[in-house]
Write an enzyme that holds these catalytic residues in place. Structure first.
Site, mmCIF file in Angstrom:
data_model
loop_
_atom_site.group_PDB
_atom_site.id
_atom_site.type_symbol
_atom_site.label_atom_id
_atom_site.label_comp_id
_atom_site.label_asym_id
_atom_site.label_seq_id
_atom_site.Cartn_x
_atom_site.Cartn_y
_atom_site.Cartn_z
ATOM 1 C CB CYS A 36 -9.365 7.222 5.190
ATOM 2 S SG CYS A 36 -9.621 5.821 4.108
ATOM 3 C CB CYS A 39 -12.097 7.524 2.929
ATOM 4 S SG CYS A 39 -11.934 6.159 4.091
#
Length: 109
Positions: A36, A39
């Protein structure tokens, strides 16, 4: 049984955490995954934030390694941040990227 990781950013130490009863408040849970992109950016921003605010414990939870914990919190998208105040009460829940400035505005009163 999978473990979540407590990332003590100020001390740069990673300590295993067995369950949510061991959380130290106030704290911020960061649910993330290695694939991600947002993230990773949020993780870097959390590291900067924690340098200035070591009083807030930040727990990074890799959802791929800790599926049961992510399910318990009903995580649907990444990154997800959940903040608990010093009494252990959830104050806010956020999906998506957060900048250092946004973290400051939300957490520092």
């Amino acid at each position: 049984k999978k473990k979540i990781l407590k990332l003590k950013l100020a001390g740069k130490m990673i300590i295993p955490l067995e369950n949510k009863e061991q959380l130290q408040y106030p704290c911020l849970l960061d649910f993330w995954a290695p694939w991600c992109g947002p993230c990773r950016v949020t993780g870097n921003n959390l590291a900067k934030f924690s340098d200035a605010h070591p009083e807030i414990t930040i727990y990074k939870v890799n959802v791929e390694e800790n599926e049961n914990f992510a399910e318990e919190y009903s995580i649907q998208s990444l990154p997800t941040l959940i903040y608990y105040n010093s009494d252990g009460v959830e104050e806010w829940y956020h999906n998506g990227l957060m900048t250092v400035q946004q973290l400051e505005e939300k957490l520092i009163k």
